[in-house]
Design a protein around this motif. Structure first.
Motif, PDB file in Angstrom:
ATOM      1  N   LEU A  62       0.821  -1.212   0.000  1.00  0.00           N
ATOM      2  CA  LEU A  62       0.000   0.000   0.000  1.00  0.00           C
ATOM      3  C   LEU A  62       0.854   1.261   0.000  1.00  0.00           C
ATOM      4  O   LEU A  62       0.527   2.241  -0.671  1.00  0.00           O
ATOM      5  CB  LEU A  62      -0.946   0.008   1.197  1.00  0.00           C
ATOM      6  CG  LEU A  62      -2.132  -0.952   1.132  1.00  0.00           C
ATOM      7  CD1 LEU A  62      -2.886  -0.950   2.450  1.00  0.00           C
ATOM      8  CD2 LEU A  62      -3.054  -0.575  -0.013  1.00  0.00           C
ATOM      9  N   ILE A  65       2.255   1.782  -3.475  1.00  0.00           N
ATOM     10  CA  ILE A  65       1.228   2.181  -4.440  1.00  0.00           C
ATOM     11  C   ILE A  65       0.742   3.602  -4.174  1.00  0.00           C
ATOM     12  O   ILE A  65       0.637   4.413  -5.095  1.00  0.00           O
ATOM     13  CB  ILE A  65       0.042   1.195  -4.414  1.00  0.00           C
ATOM     14  CG1 ILE A  65       0.481  -0.158  -4.955  1.00  0.00           C
ATOM     15  CG2 ILE A  65      -1.143   1.730  -5.211  1.00  0.00           C
ATOM     16  CD1 ILE A  65      -0.541  -1.274  -4.742  1.00  0.00           C
ATOM     17  N   THR A  66       0.434   3.899  -2.909  1.00  0.00           N
ATOM     18  CA  THR A  66      -0.187   5.186  -2.588  1.00  0.00           C
ATOM     19  C   THR A  66       0.807   6.254  -2.151  1.00  0.00           C
ATOM     20  O   THR A  66       0.517   7.436  -2.254  1.00  0.00           O
ATOM     21  CB  THR A  66      -1.229   5.019  -1.460  1.00  0.00           C
ATOM     22  OG1 THR A  66      -0.562   4.604  -0.270  1.00  0.00           O
ATOM     23  CG2 THR A  66      -2.307   4.029  -1.842  1.00  0.00           C
ATOM     24  N   ILE A  68       1.581   6.770   0.902  1.00  0.00           N
ATOM     25  CA  ILE A  68       1.188   7.206   2.245  1.00  0.00           C
ATOM     26  C   ILE A  68       2.028   6.425   3.256  1.00  0.00           C
ATOM     27  O   ILE A  68       1.696   5.312   3.649  1.00  0.00           O
ATOM     28  CB  ILE A  68      -0.320   6.978   2.478  1.00  0.00           C
ATOM     29  CG1 ILE A  68      -1.147   7.692   1.414  1.00  0.00           C
ATOM     30  CG2 ILE A  68      -0.714   7.452   3.878  1.00  0.00           C
ATOM     31  CD1 ILE A  68      -2.626   7.354   1.456  1.00  0.00           C
TER      32      ILE A  68
END
Length: 108
Positions: A62, A65-66, A68
């Motif tokens: 994640l 991908i993001t 964050i």
């Protein structure tokens, strides 16, 4: 479960929460004794560590991908679950760890 069974299995139960290797060592130690208290906590520790590994992998994906990066704090999930289980083992309680403690149990 009587207090004698809990007292006999407490050391093995505590060892099971000290990393995934500790869980394996506790399993091997309990293999001949078959203490129910230790067996319960070995299962809980295994669930905690496997959840931690899975959540760390997912959090890493994640983040990539993001972008964050705060999601990387999810990698501490397994450690937090193991600490909660360790506290239960030290206090002689057979309480399931939150979220994943019931997974894989037979319905009664």
């Amino acid at each position: 479960m009587d207090q004698n069974t809990i007292d006999e299995g407490k050391t093995i139960a505590i060892i099971s929460y000290i990393t995934l290797i500790g869980t394996l060592v506790a399993y091997l130690m309990n293999n001949s004794k078959q203490n129910e208290f230790a067996k319960f906590h070995i299962g809980q520790a295994l669930r905690a560590w496997l959840t931690g590994i899975l959540v760390t992998i997912i959090a890493g994906m994640l983040v990539s991908i993001t972008g964050i990066e705060i999601l990387m704090y999810l990698q501490y999930t397994g450690l937090i679950l193991a600490i909660l289980g360790l506290i239960n083992a030290m206090n002689g309680r057979m309480e399931e760890i939150p979220l994943v403690g019931h997974i894989g149990k037979k319905a009664s």
